[in-house]
Design an enzyme around this catalytic site. Structure first.
Site, PDB file in Angstrom:
ATOM      1  N   GLU A  88      50.747  41.853  34.687  1.00 25.10           N
ATOM      2  CA  GLU A  88      52.058  42.448  34.353  1.00 25.10           C
ATOM      3  C   GLU A  88      52.564  41.706  33.134  1.00 25.10           C
ATOM      4  O   GLU A  88      52.982  40.552  33.242  1.00 25.10           O
ATOM      5  CB  GLU A  88      53.043  42.271  35.520  1.00 25.10           C
ATOM      6  CG  GLU A  88      52.714  43.080  36.755  1.00 25.10           C
ATOM      7  CD  GLU A  88      53.000  44.559  36.604  1.00 25.10           C
ATOM      8  OE1 GLU A  88      53.449  45.004  35.535  1.00 25.10           O
ATOM      9  OE2 GLU A  88      52.748  45.293  37.578  1.00 25.10           O
ATOM     10  N   CYS A 114      61.169  42.289  31.079  1.00 24.53           N
ATOM     11  CA  CYS A 114      59.948  42.783  30.442  1.00 24.53           C
ATOM     12  C   CYS A 114      60.037  44.261  30.067  1.00 24.53           C
ATOM     13  O   CYS A 114      59.517  44.692  29.048  1.00 24.53           O
ATOM     14  CB  CYS A 114      58.767  42.561  31.374  1.00 24.53           C
ATOM     15  SG  CYS A 114      59.040  43.235  33.004  1.00 24.53           S
ATOM     16  N   ASN A 119      61.805  35.046  34.812  1.00 26.32           N
ATOM     17  CA  ASN A 119      63.016  35.874  34.754  1.00 26.32           C
ATOM     18  C   ASN A 119      63.410  36.481  36.107  1.00 26.32           C
ATOM     19  O   ASN A 119      64.584  36.666  36.387  1.00 26.32           O
ATOM     20  CB  ASN A 119      62.870  36.958  33.680  1.00 26.32           C
ATOM     21  CG  ASN A 119      61.610  37.763  33.831  1.00 26.32           C
ATOM     22  OD1 ASN A 119      60.680  37.377  34.544  1.00 26.32           O
ATOM     23  ND2 ASN A 119      61.559  38.899  33.172  1.00 26.32           N
ATOM     24  N   GLU A 158      52.265  47.287  40.534  1.00 23.83           N
ATOM     25  CA  GLU A 158      52.941  46.591  41.630  1.00 23.83           C
ATOM     26  C   GLU A 158      54.046  47.493  42.162  1.00 23.83           C
ATOM     27  O   GLU A 158      54.429  48.471  41.524  1.00 23.83           O
ATOM     28  CB  GLU A 158      53.533  45.265  41.118  1.00 23.83           C
ATOM     29  CG  GLU A 158      52.453  44.277  40.696  1.00 23.83           C
ATOM     30  CD  GLU A 158      52.945  42.851  40.471  1.00 23.83           C
ATOM     31  OE1 GLU A 158      53.979  42.674  39.820  1.00 23.83           O
ATOM     32  OE2 GLU A 158      52.257  41.919  40.951  1.00 23.83           O
TER      33      GLU A 158
HETATM   34  P1  NAD Z   1      54.045  32.788  30.039  1.00 29.47           P
HETATM   35  O1  NAD Z   1      52.878  33.660  29.812  1.00 29.47           O
HETATM   36  O2  NAD Z   1      54.342  31.714  29.066  1.00 29.47           O
HETATM   37  O3  NAD Z   1      53.870  32.009  31.449  1.00 29.47           O
HETATM   38  C1  NAD Z   1      53.758  32.710  32.677  1.00 29.47           C
HETATM   39  C2  NAD Z   1      53.138  31.799  33.715  1.00 29.47           C
HETATM   40  O4  NAD Z   1      51.795  31.506  33.364  1.00 29.47           O
HETATM   41  C3  NAD Z   1      53.822  30.456  33.924  1.00 29.47           C
HETATM   42  O5  NAD Z   1      53.842  30.176  35.308  1.00 29.47           O
HETATM   43  C4  NAD Z   1      52.893  29.481  33.193  1.00 29.47           C
HETATM   44  O6  NAD Z   1      52.982  28.165  33.705  1.00 29.47           O
HETATM   45  C5  NAD Z   1      51.536  30.092  33.476  1.00 29.47           C
HETATM   46  N1  NAD Z   1      50.480  29.801  32.514  1.00 29.47           N
HETATM   47  C6  NAD Z   1      50.589  29.566  31.189  1.00 29.47           C
HETATM   48  N2  NAD Z   1      49.360  29.424  30.627  1.00 29.47           N
HETATM   49  C7  NAD Z   1      48.456  29.601  31.637  1.00 29.47           C
HETATM   50  C8  NAD Z   1      47.025  29.603  31.690  1.00 29.47           C
HETATM   51  N3  NAD Z   1      46.272  29.411  30.593  1.00 29.47           N
HETATM   52  N4  NAD Z   1      46.427  29.816  32.877  1.00 29.47           N
HETATM   53  C9  NAD Z   1      47.155  30.043  33.998  1.00 29.47           C
HETATM   54  N5  NAD Z   1      48.513  30.051  34.012  1.00 29.47           N
HETATM   55  C10 NAD Z   1      49.150  29.829  32.838  1.00 29.47           C
HETATM   56  O7  NAD Z   1      55.291  33.751  30.241  1.00 29.47           O
HETATM   57  P2  NAD Z   1      56.829  33.382  30.481  1.00 29.47           P
HETATM   58  O8  NAD Z   1      57.411  32.837  29.212  1.00 29.47           O
HETATM   59  O9  NAD Z   1      56.957  32.576  31.728  1.00 29.47           O
HETATM   60  O10 NAD Z   1      57.467  34.822  30.780  1.00 29.47           O
HETATM   61  C11 NAD Z   1      57.867  35.704  29.779  1.00 29.47           C
HETATM   62  C12 NAD Z   1      56.854  36.812  29.588  1.00 29.47           C
HETATM   63  O11 NAD Z   1      56.581  37.433  30.831  1.00 29.47           O
HETATM   64  C13 NAD Z   1      57.355  37.917  28.685  1.00 29.47           C
HETATM   65  O12 NAD Z   1      56.344  38.317  27.793  1.00 29.47           O
HETATM   66  C14 NAD Z   1      57.654  39.058  29.644  1.00 29.47           C
HETATM   67  O13 NAD Z   1      57.596  40.335  29.079  1.00 29.47           O
HETATM   68  C15 NAD Z   1      56.620  38.846  30.690  1.00 29.47           C
HETATM   69  N6  NAD Z   1      57.028  39.476  31.955  1.00 29.47           N
HETATM   70  C16 NAD Z   1      56.366  40.616  32.372  1.00 29.47           C
HETATM   71  C17 NAD Z   1      56.758  41.264  33.541  1.00 29.47           C
HETATM   72  C18 NAD Z   1      56.068  42.527  34.015  1.00 29.47           C
HETATM   73  O14 NAD Z   1      56.193  42.860  35.183  1.00 29.47           O
HETATM   74  N7  NAD Z   1      55.347  43.240  33.177  1.00 29.47           N
HETATM   75  C19 NAD Z   1      57.811  40.740  34.295  1.00 29.47           C
HETATM   76  C20 NAD Z   1      58.436  39.604  33.849  1.00 29.47           C
HETATM   77  C21 NAD Z   1      58.037  38.962  32.684  1.00 29.47           C
END
Ligand code: NAD
Length: 511
Positions: free
Chosen positions: A273, A307, A176, A485
């Site tokens: 995060e 998020c 995002n 962060e």
């Molecule tokens: P996701 O967890 O599906 O994937 C995030 C990343 O992790 C991707 O690059 C993916 O390829 C990688 N990944 C997936 N499985 C993995 C594993 N087993 N080991 C290592 N890497 C792996 O999340 P998403 O759909 O990309 O993003 C949406 C989520 O992110 C939402 O829940 C949102 O709230 C959260 N988010 C949090 C913040 C924050 O700062 N707290 C900011 C933005 C998004």
């Protein structure tokens, strides 16, 4: 951070026409970044589609990186760590400050690539990129201040502490805020003397590589910052690599939990995060216009894929009528369409998968008794835009037990709940496994302070929402994450403390 008119004013540039048919140089070039250069993986078993969300058109296929590519990036990072970590903080900071200026000079190029990746409105992308430059600048400024303490002891002896870098940091990002994740993680890591290997989300691979080029142009030695593209398997190769000392992850709770388990095996440092389902509380004495603006900022930026969004909007019963009337009227005026047009406030949902998920949640909400008062439908703004556009949705008659009120949706779906008393709303707001953010709208200073103290969340907003000034720590309570962060505290998460005892007298030993 986010008032459209203000930021369009600040960052308005004449509209550049961007071809989305793969002619953008950012799309066509290799997307891994090793030894200061773009390159293709050498160990690729599969490919994934890079799509432009607004048209749903495949811009190109990107090869995933395998074990050899990850080994090479981590190996280079380990080698570069030897010299990078020996520079003074001032020297490292200068590289970061130059990088920030390069990004500012190329802001439009970065913003266009961010729109191709995310489908978000260009004014938002410009604002995000400017914020990334500020973050890198900020850590550039702090780098020279990273130091330890002098601790005087008895008889002239003393101890001193040193903050030392951890080594190679692996970063994993969500889709995002792609450049924000690359820069919020890499700049404090580099400021502290670590080196950094980043895997962006496969949905948004473009701008992390451009950041690598900016670092290189600013004088960052080769190997200190690498980008490895890929999906889950590539991420696992980074997080489980024995030479990676720390993992900094942004993404969902289930993935964060898996990454923490992987890190636990080798006792690696970890920053997480994660997701949220934050409350935004509107008290009866709030300024109505500001409260509606806040609720919209808390729900509708980046197509609701934020998020920290305050998706549970608690409105005091006595003001529900006027609040809802103004909210619906202003939400209906939001302009959905081509993200490259300056007047657009709603771009495209990141993918069909995410669109389906959002629509399913709206259906579940209706079945469970909520009512849609506005939006929640697929919109086709223009025949050339085949992507998944959703009109911002407002749900009423919501109750705390409903799925839509409990789960993180990650789309423009606002649930309106009503409340009677302060104690009641605090207890309901805290009744969640998440704890990323919370908003309070009131003109009563004592109440604002009292409620902010009682809410279980990492980022509190009083009379605003989704504001992230550089230097203010950001991170979650409960299942929303670990570590911080964007602030000075972040440096603690990229260093370890060494204590050195210095004896100035004879050694007193009982034997
Ligand atoms: P996701 O967890 O599906 O994937 C995030 C990343 O992790 C991707 O690059 C993916 O390829 C990688 N990944 C997936 N499985 C993995 C594993 N087993 N080991 C290592 N890497 C792996 O999340 P998403 O759909 O990309 O993003 C949406 C989520 O992110 C939402 O829940 C949102 O709230 C959260 N988010 C949090 C913040 C924050 O700062 N707290 C900011 C933005 C998004």
């Amino acid at each position: 951070m986010l008032r459209p008119c203000q930021f369009v004013r600040c960052f308005h540039r004449s509209l550049h026409v961007v071809s989305v048919t793969g002619s953008s140089p950012q799309v066509q070039q290799p997307l891994n970044f090793l030894q200061g250069k773009r390159c293709d993986p050498t160990d690729s078993a599969n490919k994934f589609d890079l799509k432009y969300p607004a048209t749903d058109e495949v811009l190109r296929q990107v090869p995933s990186s395998g074990q050899k590519d990850v080994d090479e990036a981590v190996g280079q990072a380990k080698e570069s760590f030897r010299s990078w970590s020996k520079l003074s903080g001032f020297e490292r900071g200068n590289v970061l400050k130059r990088t920030a200026n390069i990004i500012r000079e190329q802001l439009e190029k970065f913003a266009q690539a961010e729109v191709l990746d995310t489908g978000k409105p260009i004014w938002e992308a410009r604002f995000d990129i400017a914020g990334c430059a500020d973050t890198i600048d900020y850590y550039g400024g702090l780098a020279a201040r990273i130091s330890g303490e002098f601790l005087p002891l008895s008889n002239g002896s003393f101890s001193y502490t040193v903050r030392e870098p951890l080594g190679v940091v692996g970063g994993i990002g969500a889709w995002n805020y792609p450049l924000q994740m690359a820069s919020w993680k890499s700049s404090p890591a580099l400021a502290c003397g670590n080196t950094f290997v980043f895997k962006p989300s496969p949905l948004t691979p473009l701008t992390a590589v451009m950041l690598g080029e900016a670092y290189k142009e600013a004088g960052l030695p080769d190997g200190c910052y690498s980008v490895i593209q890929g999906e889950t398997e590539t991420g696992q190769l980074i997080t489980s690599h024995p030479d990676v000392a720390k993992v900094s992850f942004t993404g969902s709770v289930p993935t964060g939990s898996k990454i923490m388990a992987t890190c636990a095996k080798d006792i690696k440092h970890v920053t997480l995060e994660l997701g949220g389902k934050s409350p935004c509380i509107i008290f009866e004495d709030a300024d109505l216009h500001n409260a509606v603006s806040g609720a919209m900022l808390a729900n509708f930026l980046t197509q609701g894929q934020v998020c920290s969004n305050g998706t549970r909007v608690f409105v005091h019963k006595s003001i529900m009528g006027p609040f809802l009337a103004q909210l619906v009227e202003r939400t209906k005026r939001m302009k959905i369409g081509n993200p490259f047009h300056d007047d657009i406030t709603v771009g495209a949902t990141i993918s069909k998968e995410q669109f389906d998920k959002v629509m399913q949640y709206i259906e579940i909400a209706k079945k469970e008794g909520a009512s849609v008062v506005c939006g929640g439908e697929r919109v086709h703004p223009d025949p050339s835009l085949g992507g998944y556009f959703v009109s911002p949705c407002i749900l009423v008659n919501c109750e705390d037990h409903m799925t839509v009120v409990k789960d993180e949706i990650f789309g423009s779906v606002m649930s309106i709940l009503t409340f009677d008393t302060e104690d009641e709303v605090i207890s309901r707001a805290n009744n969640t496994e998440f704890g990323l953010a919370a908003g309070i709208f009131t003109n009563n200073l004592q109440r604002a302070y009292r409620v902010a103290s009682a809410l279980e969340a990492g980022s509190l907003y009083i009379n605003n929402y989704n504001v992230y000034p550089v230097g203010v720590p950001f991170g979650g309570y409960k299942k929303s994450g670990l570590g911080r962060e964007n602030g000075p505290d972040t440096l603690d998460y990229y260093t370890q403390v060494k204590s050195v005892y210095v004896e100035m007298g004879p050694v007193e030993a009982p034997f």
